[in-house]
Design an enzyme around this catalytic site. Sequence first.
Site, PDB file in Angstrom:
ATOM      1  N   ASP A 120      -3.825   0.434  -9.408  1.00  0.00           N
ATOM      2  CA  ASP A 120      -4.911   0.486  -9.999  1.00  0.00           C
ATOM      3  C   ASP A 120      -5.700   0.202 -10.902  1.00  0.00           C
ATOM      4  O   ASP A 120      -6.308  -0.879 -11.316  1.00  0.00           O
ATOM      5  CB  ASP A 120      -5.807   1.263  -8.802  1.00  0.00           C
ATOM      6  CG  ASP A 120      -6.052   1.810  -7.304  1.00  0.00           C
ATOM      7  OD1 ASP A 120      -5.495   0.744  -6.139  1.00  0.00           O
ATOM      8  OD2 ASP A 120      -6.427   2.436  -6.712  1.00  0.00           O
TER       9      ASP A 120
ATOM     10  N   GLY B 222     -12.315   1.937  -1.588  1.00  0.00           N
ATOM     11  CA  GLY B 222     -11.282   1.447  -1.394  1.00  0.00           C
ATOM     12  C   GLY B 222     -10.312   0.505  -1.273  1.00  0.00           C
ATOM     13  O   GLY B 222     -10.227  -0.295  -2.160  1.00  0.00           O
ATOM     14  N   LEU B 223     -11.565   0.004  -2.612  1.00  0.00           N
ATOM     15  CA  LEU B 223     -12.103  -0.959  -3.414  1.00  0.00           C
ATOM     16  C   LEU B 223     -11.114  -1.010  -5.178  1.00  0.00           C
ATOM     17  O   LEU B 223     -11.910  -1.821  -6.556  1.00  0.00           O
ATOM     18  CB  LEU B 223     -13.121  -1.802  -4.011  1.00  0.00           C
ATOM     19  CG  LEU B 223     -13.706  -2.559  -2.010  1.00  0.00           C
ATOM     20  CD1 LEU B 223     -14.986  -3.176  -2.401  1.00  0.00           C
ATOM     21  CD2 LEU B 223     -12.424  -3.265  -1.739  1.00  0.00           C
ATOM     22  N   SER B 224     -11.425   0.122  -5.185  1.00  0.00           N
ATOM     23  CA  SER B 224     -10.241   0.872  -7.493  1.00  0.00           C
ATOM     24  C   SER B 224     -12.283   0.721  -7.499  1.00  0.00           C
ATOM     25  O   SER B 224     -11.860   1.048  -9.163  1.00  0.00           O
ATOM     26  CB  SER B 224      -9.803   0.107  -7.860  1.00  0.00           C
ATOM     27  OG  SER B 224      -8.613   0.436  -6.948  1.00  0.00           O
ATOM     28  N   SER B 225     -13.215   1.826  -7.187  1.00  0.00           N
ATOM     29  CA  SER B 225     -14.238   2.334  -7.690  1.00  0.00           C
ATOM     30  C   SER B 225     -14.296   2.902  -9.385  1.00  0.00           C
ATOM     31  O   SER B 225     -14.281   2.538 -10.718  1.00  0.00           O
ATOM     32  CB  SER B 225     -15.155   2.195  -7.012  1.00  0.00           C
ATOM     33  OG  SER B 225     -15.125   3.750  -6.679  1.00  0.00           O
TER      34      SER B 225
ATOM     35  N   GLU C  48       0.709  -1.316  -0.254  1.00  0.00           N
ATOM     36  CA  GLU C  48      -0.040   0.302   0.256  1.00  0.00           C
ATOM     37  C   GLU C  48       0.956   1.258  -0.036  1.00  0.00           C
ATOM     38  O   GLU C  48       1.663   1.492   0.438  1.00  0.00           O
ATOM     39  CB  GLU C  48      -0.899  -0.270   0.559  1.00  0.00           C
ATOM     40  CG  GLU C  48      -2.597   0.659   0.945  1.00  0.00           C
ATOM     41  CD  GLU C  48      -3.244  -0.313  -0.071  1.00  0.00           C
ATOM     42  OE1 GLU C  48      -3.307   0.029  -1.113  1.00  0.00           O
ATOM     43  OE2 GLU C  48      -3.177  -1.731   0.825  1.00  0.00           O
ATOM     44  N   HIS C  49       0.130   1.861  -0.667  1.00  0.00           N
ATOM     45  CA  HIS C  49       1.216   3.403  -1.021  1.00  0.00           C
ATOM     46  C   HIS C  49       2.733   3.288  -1.463  1.00  0.00           C
ATOM     47  O   HIS C  49       3.677   4.082  -1.096  1.00  0.00           O
ATOM     48  CB  HIS C  49       1.064   4.128   0.304  1.00  0.00           C
ATOM     49  CG  HIS C  49      -0.228   4.373   1.065  1.00  0.00           C
ATOM     50  ND1 HIS C  49      -0.369   6.157   0.337  1.00  0.00           N
ATOM     51  CD2 HIS C  49      -1.304   5.119   1.816  1.00  0.00           C
ATOM     52  CE1 HIS C  49      -2.055   6.283   0.344  1.00  0.00           C
ATOM     53  NE2 HIS C  49      -2.235   4.810   1.100  1.00  0.00           N
TER      54      HIS C  49
END
Length: 355
Positions: free
Chosen positions: A167, A119-122, A31-32
């Site tokens: 993503d 947080g699921l990359s919509s 992450e990040h």
Amino acid sequence: MQETAREFAASFGNAAEGTVFVPGRVNLIGEHVDYNDGLVLPMPVREGTAVAWARADHGEIVIRAADLDESDRFAAPRPPRPPVLDWRSYVRGMAAELSPPPGTGIDLLVHGNLPRGSGLSSSASFCVALGRALGDALGRQYDPASLAKAAQRTEHEWAGVACGIMDQMAVAAGETGKALLLDCRDLACQQFELPSHWSVAIVDSGVTRGLVDGEYNLRREQCETAARKLGIASLRDADRASLDGAALNEMEFKRALHVVEEISRVRRATQAIAESDLDAMTSILREGHASLRDLFEVSVPEVDRLVDAVDAILDGRGAARMTGAGFGGSVVIVLDRAALPDLEKALDRPVRPVF
């Protein structure tokens, strides 16, 4: 996809010529670090975005967002920016990236079941799905990396989010039931099939997060500042020894240390998957969440409590961590498949299996 095609026919009075679907993603670890040229390990989820399309002779691109009951229309190839930042910004950004010829007429209808802000990359799913639909309508074939880069530029230039490439690549190149090891420096990919006795699940914290509030972009700026002080192109090239001897302030040191250790956790996670070592994966997830909470400071108390609750229920049979950019959203859980019924029964909110 079938529902989206039906809604297209009801909205436009004719059948769609095609329908595409692009999933969202959950990041197992890493992450990040994508905007630091690092390694990440995402995988697709079941939910996503479907877009139905058909060519038209009206000379404009017309799109209807079925979930919002809203629409937009504009002329190719360079649409104007919408008056406010919303879903239309992504549509026009992707159209500008793909640059259809002047006079192009395309009708589109979009329908998705990814909760926004989870947080699921919509947004990545939305952009890549639009890219595939527009590409099909224009008779063009785009490889995953090209679509991912176009979607990333749309985020940067049309939505104001200085995101990395994870993503977009995850939703464009991911395969069901597999974790995607992605090198964000050169976009090299390797698929890792998860052990059959493992399960991956998502639980929404109930806290909707936003990225354009400045915190996400601020974290990126802090990492870039640390890299400049270290005299390197990105924190991908740093190690713990170089951090200890650098003139970083406390905040910059914490941000850089997270990136260095998180990239190491991704490498360890791929080994844990290859060796079916759930104990090792459990430790990696716990370390990752603690780092995001304490070093990168992107978790929130509600998410921390949810992670602790899941870990207590599983009691060593897996672990949870926040996933996504932070400040709310979902947690990802990797666990023994046999423990999934116990988790679903004991937790006070829905558990959505991914694998």
